[in-house]
Every structure is written in structure tokens, then in C-alpha cells.
Design a protein around this motif. Structure first.
Motif, mmCIF file in Angstrom:
data_model
loop_
_atom_site.group_PDB
_atom_site.id
_atom_site.type_symbol
_atom_site.label_atom_id
_atom_site.label_comp_id
_atom_site.label_asym_id
_atom_site.label_seq_id
_atom_site.Cartn_x
_atom_site.Cartn_y
_atom_site.Cartn_z
ATOM 1 N N MET A 1 14.664 43.928 18.528
ATOM 2 C CA MET A 1 15.333 43.644 19.632
ATOM 3 C C MET A 1 16.633 42.428 19.380
ATOM 4 O O MET A 1 16.357 41.500 18.286
ATOM 5 C CB MET A 1 14.420 42.742 20.773
ATOM 6 N N SER A 2 17.607 42.723 19.863
ATOM 7 C CA SER A 2 18.598 41.894 19.638
ATOM 8 C C SER A 2 18.807 40.535 20.165
ATOM 9 O O SER A 2 18.132 40.397 21.362
ATOM 10 C CB SER A 2 20.035 42.440 20.091
ATOM 11 N N SER A 3 19.338 39.369 19.571
ATOM 12 C CA SER A 3 19.095 38.109 20.012
ATOM 13 C C SER A 3 20.231 37.848 20.835
ATOM 14 O O SER A 3 21.169 38.537 21.013
ATOM 15 C CB SER A 3 19.033 37.134 18.962
ATOM 16 N N GLY A 4 20.124 36.896 21.793
ATOM 17 C CA GLY A 4 21.098 36.487 22.765
ATOM 18 C C GLY A 4 22.619 36.036 22.017
ATOM 19 O O GLY A 4 23.538 36.169 22.833
ATOM 20 N N ASN A 5 22.424 35.333 20.850
ATOM 21 C CA ASN A 5 23.702 35.084 20.056
ATOM 22 C C ASN A 5 24.131 36.252 19.168
ATOM 23 O O ASN A 5 24.907 35.683 18.259
ATOM 24 C CB ASN A 5 23.389 33.531 19.697
ATOM 25 N N ALA A 6 23.681 37.392 19.412
ATOM 26 C CA ALA A 6 24.130 38.273 18.244
ATOM 27 C C ALA A 6 25.711 38.396 18.339
ATOM 28 O O ALA A 6 26.143 38.312 19.809
ATOM 29 C CB ALA A 6 23.602 39.622 18.531
ATOM 30 N N PRO A 7 26.549 38.746 17.383
ATOM 31 C CA PRO A 7 27.666 38.989 17.402
ATOM 32 C C PRO A 7 28.385 40.066 18.380
ATOM 33 O O PRO A 7 27.607 41.071 18.346
ATOM 34 C CB PRO A 7 28.300 39.004 16.040
ATOM 35 N N SER A 8 29.203 39.998 18.905
ATOM 36 C CA SER A 8 29.704 41.454 19.710
ATOM 37 C C SER A 8 30.289 42.348 18.827
ATOM 38 O O SER A 8 30.466 42.305 17.602
ATOM 39 C CB SER A 8 30.918 40.766 20.648
ATOM 40 N N ALA A 9 30.053 43.412 19.495
ATOM 41 C CA ALA A 9 30.700 44.691 18.816
ATOM 42 C C ALA A 9 32.203 44.752 18.192
ATOM 43 O O ALA A 9 32.435 45.307 17.255
ATOM 44 C CB ALA A 9 30.657 46.014 19.514
ATOM 45 N N PHE A 10 32.847 43.828 18.621
ATOM 46 C CA PHE A 10 34.255 43.680 18.488
ATOM 47 C C PHE A 10 34.766 42.296 17.454
ATOM 48 O O PHE A 10 35.688 41.996 17.224
ATOM 49 C CB PHE A 10 35.140 43.773 19.247
ATOM 50 N N ALA A 11 33.288 41.432 17.371
ATOM 51 C CA ALA A 11 33.952 40.255 16.502
ATOM 52 C C ALA A 11 34.276 40.312 15.221
ATOM 53 O O ALA A 11 35.275 39.733 14.817
ATOM 54 C CB ALA A 11 32.340 39.474 16.512
ATOM 55 N N PRO A 12 34.055 41.345 14.445
ATOM 56 C CA PRO A 12 34.769 41.791 13.056
ATOM 57 C C PRO A 12 36.527 41.492 13.063
ATOM 58 O O PRO A 12 36.993 41.215 12.259
ATOM 59 C CB PRO A 12 34.315 42.813 12.594
ATOM 60 N N PHE A 13 36.794 41.835 14.170
ATOM 61 C CA PHE A 13 38.376 42.034 14.561
ATOM 62 C C PHE A 13 38.901 40.483 14.613
ATOM 63 O O PHE A 13 40.280 40.286 14.459
ATOM 64 C CB PHE A 13 38.672 42.621 15.556
ATOM 65 N N GLY A 14 38.165 39.489 14.626
ATOM 66 C CA GLY A 14 38.657 38.038 14.629
ATOM 67 C C GLY A 14 38.884 37.625 13.151
ATOM 68 O O GLY A 14 39.575 36.806 12.859
ATOM 69 N N HIS A 15 38.691 38.470 11.926
ATOM 70 C CA HIS A 15 38.851 38.299 10.724
ATOM 71 C C HIS A 15 39.959 39.169 10.273
ATOM 72 O O HIS A 15 40.078 40.407 10.469
ATOM 73 C CB HIS A 15 37.691 38.467 9.808
ATOM 74 N N ARG A 16 41.090 38.402 9.883
ATOM 75 C CA ARG A 16 42.415 39.003 9.874
ATOM 76 C C ARG A 16 42.388 40.164 8.626
ATOM 77 O O ARG A 16 43.096 41.428 9.002
ATOM 78 C CB ARG A 16 43.554 38.004 9.233
ATOM 79 N N ALA A 17 41.593 40.058 7.620
ATOM 80 C CA ALA A 17 41.588 40.953 6.622
ATOM 81 C C ALA A 17 40.903 42.315 6.926
ATOM 82 O O ALA A 17 41.476 43.450 6.731
ATOM 83 C CB ALA A 17 40.915 40.576 5.387
ATOM 84 N N PHE A 18 39.822 42.021 7.708
ATOM 85 C CA PHE A 18 39.096 43.394 8.315
ATOM 86 C C PHE A 18 40.071 44.034 9.331
ATOM 87 O O PHE A 18 40.194 45.402 9.204
ATOM 88 C CB PHE A 18 38.035 43.027 8.988
ATOM 89 N N ALA A 19 40.616 43.422 10.351
ATOM 90 C CA ALA A 19 41.626 44.076 11.131
ATOM 91 C C ALA A 19 42.781 44.540 10.599
ATOM 92 O O ALA A 19 43.146 45.707 10.791
ATOM 93 C CB ALA A 19 42.118 42.794 12.158
ATOM 94 N N LEU A 20 43.299 44.057 9.570
ATOM 95 C CA LEU A 20 44.361 44.648 8.778
ATOM 96 C C LEU A 20 43.851 45.963 7.876
ATOM 97 O O LEU A 20 44.574 47.181 8.254
ATOM 98 C CB LEU A 20 44.929 43.608 7.635
ATOM 99 N N LEU A 21 42.893 46.106 7.139
ATOM 100 C CA LEU A 21 42.412 47.253 6.486
ATOM 101 C C LEU A 21 41.898 48.308 7.519
ATOM 102 O O LEU A 21 41.947 49.513 7.254
ATOM 103 C CB LEU A 21 41.453 46.786 5.511
ATOM 104 N N TRP A 22 41.177 47.871 8.613
ATOM 105 C CA TRP A 22 40.490 48.789 9.412
ATOM 106 C C TRP A 22 41.830 49.371 10.217
ATOM 107 O O TRP A 22 41.640 50.834 10.255
ATOM 108 C CB TRP A 22 40.064 47.918 10.624
ATOM 109 N N THR A 23 43.084 48.971 10.490
ATOM 110 C CA THR A 23 44.090 49.590 11.101
ATOM 111 C C THR A 23 44.726 50.289 10.093
ATOM 112 O O THR A 23 44.913 51.635 10.535
ATOM 113 C CB THR A 23 45.216 48.424 11.648
ATOM 114 N N ALA A 24 45.033 50.200 8.926
ATOM 115 C CA ALA A 24 45.561 51.022 7.902
ATOM 116 C C ALA A 24 44.566 52.224 7.506
ATOM 117 O O ALA A 24 44.957 53.168 7.669
ATOM 118 C CB ALA A 24 45.993 50.364 6.468
ATOM 119 N N THR A 25 43.297 51.860 7.578
ATOM 120 C CA THR A 25 42.249 52.944 7.289
ATOM 121 C C THR A 25 42.450 54.146 8.348
ATOM 122 O O THR A 25 42.186 55.478 8.311
ATOM 123 C CB THR A 25 41.010 52.609 7.131
ATOM 124 N N LEU A 26 42.288 53.552 9.691
ATOM 125 C CA LEU A 26 42.413 54.447 10.924
ATOM 126 C C LEU A 26 43.851 55.534 10.624
ATOM 127 O O LEU A 26 43.570 56.489 10.991
ATOM 128 C CB LEU A 26 42.715 53.595 12.082
#
Length: 527
Positions: free
Chosen positions: A1-26
Motif C-alpha cells: 500500500m502507498s503511504s500518505g506522504n508518497a511523492p506525487s506522480a509529477f514530483a520529478p518535474f520539480g528537479h530541473r535536470a529531469f525536466a530538461l532531459l525528459w522534454t528533450a527525450t520526448l
């Protein structure tokens, strides 16, 4: 079962490097899917035999099976960012050349297969490094949603790329998808140049590349959670490859079929996958990774049955949407399971083995289903594949997906400093470590259970052989020994221990009756 403070599905986009490479990869993946649609459709215009058409899929995936482990060993010892930039530059050059030949109407079936093999080889060298950088982009607590977002990005591109590719083929010409794919690699190169990863300490000692490949294979062989993931993946992808490899023929033989329907079907697979990716965070609290993979397998088999049973475009559209939704459920479960089962030091090699299983079974399946469809028919091949999926699921149900999600694989430097080597000795000499335990008779069974579990850690972390002996003169003395290919490998072994491994070792040490604990001795092979 997931915990109440589990990160949201879109939490990684709060990290600039992930957002940059995710967009380029898309963007790059949109180009790749356009390319795949173009290559598949181009081959049907050059030679429409099922055995030949499915060779495009096989040529795409076979290089990963052949080269991924070598690429993973390179990625574990080289600067991954620089490696990815060089590979993308090479792919840009090769795809540009392919575009020119298609534009000039000089393409042949053999040339297309050779270009596809070359591009697939580039992808093979890029895939382990690309997968292994994900943990550098986000904290561990957001790794699972990051992997899911990567899968979603691939499938958003799958929804856009094929449809755009079909429109470009019909409206501009067959060279257009290849030209845009070449340009998309420039986007990836730019993003990698803009990304400045934190400095990470590289391994102090490196054996030969062959030795490091062997270490990666041994790790997977003795990593239970990873091995279970691999077995389940092989049982799924071998049969699920049928609708990928036969889809151009399904679209061509459908009522009012053609390149636009093919692009639409590919887009609907992507749309189904995106829908599945958005649903997965809600399922995490209700279904385990293993249950999600099982559900996705049944959904894939259902899609294959519908594809085999109808030539009506609406029915085919519903089937591929279900197939895409099921595909993302299975693939994300397998990817998360593999990532969570691997420590950082062997991540690229471990993921390379997973990718070898994925692409190897996809390539083999493509060839098999092409031959089956040629000998019988496309619907018959799809029905056989659907049956194989269910039988494979039933026969591998004891291999549970997601076992590594509860393990702490952070580095744990608990071993004391290794003794200094004599200047006359070579760090390349084979080594042996012997650990002496004194165990009370009453604790014998508990000790044996604990040390057998520890043997897997020794073999996972670099040992080539492990043995346990009991003294004849003093039955309470037990001697554990493990062999390593070199002294340098043993020094690396010190740095490879995870918190989970340390826990296994602590369970063994408590059985030693001496206050000072077990006695450790090191040996080098003489001569």
C-alpha cells in the motif's frame, strides 16, 4: 500500500535536470517513432513478404541484445553524459545519410536492413547509459515516479510520432519522417550539453572490459529480485512482440487499410499507454507491481485475440488502445522492478542485461512471428502469441516482480580497510578471502541459513566462487572462502557493499562466539 506522504506522480518535474532531459527525450522519441513508422511502411513498399517486413523490427532490436552488456560495462566506467553526446552525434550523421538515400529513391530492402542495424547499434550503446542516469536526476524517493514518467514520455511520443509520421508519408513523402528524426537528435545533444551533473567519484580500479561484463552477469545471476524480473520479462516480450512486428501487415490487410490507418493504430497504442501511465499512480495503492504486470499481460493477450479476429478498423483501434494501456502497465512494472533491484555500482550493466532480455526476446519474437505468419496467416500467428502469453504467465508465476522495492541498496562502507599489498605483488593477481567463524553447536542451523544467504552477496559483488568448510578437528570452526579474479576486484568489492548486504553480514557475525568476531585472511595466487 502507498503511504500518505508518497511523492506525487509529477514530483520529478520539480528537479530541473529531469525536466530538461525528459522534454528533450520526448522530442527525440517523437522523431524515433516517426522513423519507425517510415521504416516499417517503406519496407512494405519494397517487399511485402511478412518474413521480410518483420526483419525491420528484428534489425531494430537485435543490436541491443548483442551489444548492450558491453555498452553497460562502458557506461559504468565512463562519463555517461559525454558518452551519450558522442553516440547522438553519430546517430545524427547516419540518419541524415539514410534520409538522403530515401529522398533520392535509392533505398533497397538490404540497405534499409543495414541502416536499421546501424541505428539499432547506436541505440544499444546509448540505452544502458541513458537508463542509468535517471537516479542522478532525482532523489531515490522520487525514482519510481521518475521511471513511470519516462515510460509515459515514451508513450506520449508514441501517440504523436506515428500519427505525424503517417501524415508526413502521405502528404510530404517517405523521406520526411527520417529527416525530422535526424533533427531530433540535435535536441538531445543540446539538452545534454546544458545538463551539468554533480561530480561522482569513479571507480578507483578497473579490470578488463570482459571482466567487468562478467561481473555484471554474475551480479544478475545471484540477484534474486533482478533474476525474477528478467524471467518474467522474457516470458512476456517473446509473445507480446507479435503485434509490434505484424502491425504493418494488420493495417495493410484491414478494411480500408493503408499508411494512415497504420499511423493511427500506432498513435492509439501510444494513447492507450499514456492513459495507462496516468492511471498507474492510482493503482499503486491497490495493486503491487507483480499484480499490475499480471493484469497487463492478460490485457495484451486480449488485444492480440481481437486483432486476430477482426479486420474492421474500429475493432482494431479498440484492440491497439487496450494493447498500449496493457503494455505500459507491464513495462513500467518491469522497469521499476529492475531499477530498484540494482545498486549504483552495477546499475548500467544490470539494466543492460534487462535490455538484452527485452530486445533479444523482441527480435527473436519478430522473426518467429514473421515465419509463423508466412507459413500460416497473420491471424493464426496472433492467436498463437496470445496463447503463449497466458501459458508464460502461468508457468512463471513464482517469479515475483518488484521484490527489490523494499531493499536498501545505498552504499554502506562497513568493511575495514584492506591490507596493503606487497610492492612485489600485482593487483591483477587472482585473490582469495577466507573468513573463520567459531559457532556453537546449538547455533549451527541458524548460522548455515544466514551464511548461505550471505553467499549470494559475495557472488553478486564480484566473487567467482564461494565455499564453506567445517573443521574436522574442531567442529565449531567454520571456514568461508570466496575467490575473486584479481586483488583490484576485491578492493572494489569493499566499496560495493550496500546496506542490505551489510544486514546479511551482521546476521552471520552474531553467531561467532568470540568477542573480536570472525577472523579474516587474504591470499593471492602464487606463480
Amino acid at each position: 500500500m502507498s503511504s500518505g506522504n508518497a511523492p506525487s506522480a509529477f514530483a520529478p518535474f520539480g528537479h530541473r535536470a529531469f525536466a530538461l532531459l525528459w522534454t528533450a527525450t520526448l522530442i527525440s522519441n517523437i522523431g524515433t517513432w516517426m522513423h519507425d513508422v517510415g521504416a516499417g511502411w517503406l519496407m512494405t513498399t519494397l517487399n511485402s513478404s511478412p518474413a521480410v517486413v518483420t526483419l525491420v523490427q528484428a534489425a531494430t532490436t537485435l543490436p541491443v541484445f548483442l551489444f548492450a552488456l558491453f555498452a553497460g560495462a562502458l557506461a559504468d566506467r565512463l562519463d555517461k553524459r559525454r558518452m551519450l553526446i558522442i553516440i547522438n552525434l553519430a546517430l545524427f550523421a547516419v540518419i541524415s545519410m539514410l534520409t538522403v538515400l530515401v529522398w533520392q529513391n535509392r533505398m533497397t530492402p538490404l540497405l534499409l536492413i543495414l541502416f536499421t542495424l546501424t541505428i539499432g547499434t547506436g541505440a544499444a550503446f546509448m540505452a544502458p547509459a541513458w537508463q542509468a542516469v535517471v537516479p542522478q536526476l532525482v532523489p531515490r524517493e522520487t525514482l519510481k515516479p521518475a521511471i513511470a514518467l519516462n515510460s509515459m514520455g515514451i508513450n506520449i511520443s508514441r501517440a504523436i510520432g506515428p500519427a505525424l509520421g503517417g501524415v508526413l508519408i502521405a502528404g510530404v513523402g517517405l523521406a520526411a519522417p527520417f529527416a525530422l528524426n535526424a533533427a531530433s537528435h540535435l535536441v538531445i545533444i543540446t539538452a545534454l550539453i546544458l545538463w551539468h551533473p554533480d561530480h561522482r567519484t569513479t571507480q578507483a580500479y578497473h579490470g578488463s572490459i570482459v571482466s567487468e561484463m562478467s561481473t555484471g552477469l554474475r551480479h544478475v545471476r545471484h540477484n534474486g529480485p533482478m533474476l525474477a524480473t528478467l524471467v518474467r520479462a522474457l516470458a512476456f516480450f517473446l509473445f507480446a512482440s507479435a503485434y509490434w512486428s505484424l502491425l504493418p501487415l494488420i493495417a495493410r490487410s484491414a478494411d480500408e487499410g493503408g499508411s494512415e490507418l497504420y499511423g493511427t493504430l500506432m498513435a492509439l497504442i501510444g494513447a492507450g499507454a499514456v492513459t495507462g501511465a496516468l492511471m498507474l499512480p492510482r493503482l499503486q495503492g491497490r495493486l503491487s507491481s507483480n499484480q499490475t504486470a499480471q493484469l497487463g499481460t492478460v490485457g495484451t493477450a486480449t488485444a492480440l485475440v481481437v486483432l486476430a479476429s477482426s479486420t474492421a478498423a474500429p475493432a482494431l483501434m479498440v484492440a491497439v488502445f487496450l494493447g498500449g494501456l496493457s503494455w505500459i502497465a507491464v513495462l513500467t512494472s518491469f522497469n521499476v522492478s529492475a531499477q530498484m533491484a540494482l545498486p549504483d555500482w552495477v546499475r548500467a550493466r544490470g539494466l543492460a542485461v534487462f535490455l538484452m532480455g527485452f530486445f533479444g526476446s523482441m527480435a527473436l519474437g519478430s522473426v518467429i512471428w514473421g515465419q509463423v505468419a508466412t507459413a500460416t496467416s497473420v491471424p493464426t500467428a496472433l492467436l498463437i502469441a496470445a496463447t503463449g502469453l497466458i501459458l508464460g504467465l502461468m508457468s512463471t508465476r513464482r517469479f515475483i516482480v518488484g521484490q527489490g522495492e523494499s531493499l536498501d541498496l545505498a552504499a554502506a562502507s562497513i568493511w575495514p580497510q584492506a591490507p596493503t599489498l606487497d610492492p612485489a605483488a600485482s593487483p591483477d593477481q587472482p585473490a582469495m578471502v577466507m573468513v573463520e567463524y567459531r559457532v556453537a553447536e546449538v547455533d549451527r542451523e541458524g548460522f548455515l541459513d544466514a551464511i548461505r544467504a550471505l553467499s549470494g552477496e559475495r557472488l553478486r559483488d564480484g566473487a567467482t566462487r564461494w565455499e564453506l568448510h567445517q573443521s574436522v578437528e574442531e567442529p565449531d570452526i567454520w571456514m568461508e572462502s570466496f575467490h575473486l579474479p584479481s586483488w583490484s576486484e576485491h578492493l572494489e568489492q569493499h566499496a560495493r557493499m550496500t546496506s542490505h548486504d551489510a544486514e546479511l553480514q551482521s546476521r552471520v557475525r552474531v553467531f561467532d562466539m568470540r568477542a573480536s568476531g570472525p577472523v579474516v585472511r587474504h591470499f593471492l595466487l602464487s606463480g
